[in-house]
Design a protein around this motif. Structure first.
Motif, short mmCIF file in Angstrom:
data_model
loop_
_atom_site.label_atom_id
_atom_site.label_comp_id
_atom_site.label_asym_id
_atom_site.label_seq_id
_atom_site.Cartn_x
_atom_site.Cartn_y
_atom_site.Cartn_z
N ALA A 20 36.36 10.15 15.80
CA ALA A 20 36.20 9.45 17.08
C ALA A 20 34.77 9.55 17.59
CB ALA A 20 37.19 10.00 18.10
N LEU A 21 34.14 10.70 17.40
CA LEU A 21 32.73 10.86 17.80
C LEU A 21 31.84 9.88 17.04
CD1 LEU A 21 32.03 14.69 18.06
CD2 LEU A 21 31.76 12.97 19.85
N LYS A 22 32.13 9.69 15.77
CA LYS A 22 31.32 8.78 14.96
C LYS A 22 31.36 7.36 15.51
CE LYS A 22 31.47 11.25 10.57
NZ LYS A 22 31.87 11.19 9.15
N GLU A 23 32.51 6.95 16.06
CA GLU A 23 32.60 5.59 16.61
C GLU A 23 31.51 5.34 17.63
OE1 GLU A 23 35.51 2.66 19.20
OE2 GLU A 23 36.36 4.51 18.42
N THR A 24 31.24 6.31 18.47
CA THR A 24 30.21 6.16 19.50
C THR A 24 28.83 6.50 18.97
OG1 THR A 24 31.82 6.76 21.19
CG2 THR A 24 29.49 6.87 21.81
N VAL A 43 25.90 13.64 13.62
CA VAL A 43 27.16 13.70 14.36
C VAL A 43 27.77 15.09 14.22
CG1 VAL A 43 29.50 12.78 14.60
CG2 VAL A 43 27.59 11.22 14.16
N ALA A 44 27.79 15.62 13.01
CA ALA A 44 28.33 16.97 12.79
C ALA A 44 27.54 18.00 13.58
CB ALA A 44 28.34 17.30 11.30
N ASP A 69 47.67 7.13 26.81
CA ASP A 69 48.00 7.06 25.37
C ASP A 69 47.34 8.16 24.54
OD1 ASP A 69 45.37 6.21 25.44
OD2 ASP A 69 45.80 4.21 24.61
N ARG A 70 46.71 9.13 25.22
CA ARG A 70 46.04 10.26 24.55
C ARG A 70 44.90 9.81 23.63
NH1 ARG A 70 47.73 13.04 28.43
NH2 ARG A 70 49.53 14.37 28.19
N GLN A 71 44.32 8.66 23.91
CA GLN A 71 43.21 8.11 23.11
C GLN A 71 41.91 8.80 23.48
OE1 GLN A 71 43.12 5.26 20.84
NE2 GLN A 71 41.08 6.06 20.53
N PHE A 72 41.13 9.25 22.49
CA PHE A 72 39.79 9.77 22.68
C PHE A 72 38.89 8.58 22.99
CE2 PHE A 72 36.56 13.06 21.45
CZ PHE A 72 35.43 12.26 21.49
N ILE A 73 38.30 8.55 24.18
CA ILE A 73 37.49 7.39 24.56
C ILE A 73 35.99 7.70 24.60
CG2 ILE A 73 39.41 6.35 25.81
CD1 ILE A 73 37.86 7.05 28.43
N ILE A 91 25.09 16.37 34.23
CA ILE A 91 26.31 15.64 33.88
C ILE A 91 25.89 14.55 32.92
CG2 ILE A 91 28.16 14.14 34.69
CD1 ILE A 91 27.92 15.49 37.42
N GLY A 92 26.49 14.59 31.73
CA GLY A 92 26.23 13.55 30.74
C GLY A 92 27.52 12.84 30.40
N TYR A 93 27.41 11.58 29.99
CA TYR A 93 28.58 10.79 29.64
C TYR A 93 28.17 9.76 28.59
CZ TYR A 93 26.26 9.03 33.86
OH TYR A 93 25.31 8.70 34.80
N LEU A 94 29.06 9.58 27.64
CA LEU A 94 28.81 8.64 26.55
C LEU A 94 30.16 8.22 26.01
CD1 LEU A 94 26.59 7.33 24.82
CD2 LEU A 94 26.63 9.37 23.38
N LEU A 95 30.51 6.96 26.23
CA LEU A 95 31.81 6.45 25.84
C LEU A 95 31.69 5.45 24.69
CD1 LEU A 95 33.43 5.71 29.32
CD2 LEU A 95 33.44 7.84 28.04
N ALA A 96 32.75 5.36 23.91
CA ALA A 96 32.82 4.31 22.88
C ALA A 96 32.74 2.96 23.59
CB ALA A 96 34.10 4.44 22.08
#
Length: 171
Positions: A20-24, A43-44, A69-73, A91-96
């Motif tokens: 999921a992290l890779k998606e973003t 990413v790793a 839905d317990r989706q990682f966003i 505070i940082g934020y980064l969403l798919a």
């Protein structure tokens, strides 16, 4: 669970979150403020660095999970940073990208702010944002933050002007 909001849960990231992290982090559009998409190794390393932050700092960027839905966003949380030679909690934020424009970033950022103020007793939180990242600036403003200054970060051989936004805890 670290904190929850009406629609979201924040929790520590685990190795299971790597896909999921890779998606973003591997999406060039989502990563435009970083000027490049990450490789598998980057990413790793990002995940490992946040796991280290949990152990050493007691916080880091957390997985943001949609309650319905317990989706990682994406991710949102707190990190130790330096703004104009001063240590700050950011505070940082980064969403798919597929979760942009639903109000999740501001909801998660407000949850992180409450956690910083209420649980960690941090007197002030910051968001250090590249000067071309208007969406993140709007999140910071909606989170009650004001511009406190400007600095230039040097990243991948590029000079990147950034604004420092912050909000202080009200007594």
């Amino acid at each position: 669970m670290i904190f929850e909001t009406e629609r979201l849960i924040a929790r520590e990231m685990t190795a299971a979150d790597l896909p999921a992290l890779k998606e973003t982090l591997q999406d060039p559009e989502a990563m435009y403020a970083y000027a490049h998409a990450f490789s598998d190794d980057e990413v790793a390393a990002w995940l490992a660095n946040n796991r280290r932050r949990y152990r050493e700092d007691g916080f880091g960027l957390w997985a943001v999970i949609r309650r319905s839905d317990r989706q990682f966003i994406g991710q949102c949380g707190l990190t130790k940073q330096v703004f104009r030679d001063q240590p700050v909690v950011e505070i940082g934020y980064l969403l798919a990208r597929r979760f942009w424009h639903h109000g999740y970033a501001i909801e998660a950022a407000q949850g992180a702010k409450r956690y910083a103020f209420d649980q960690l007793k941090v007197p002030e939180v910051w968001s250090i944002i590249r000067d071309t990242n208007f969406a993140s600036m709007n999140v910071a403003i909606r989170n009650g933050m004001l511009v406190r200054g400007r600095m230039v970060k040097h990243y991948y051989g590029i000079e990147m002007p950034h604004y420092g936004f912050s909000v202080r805890q009200r007594s």
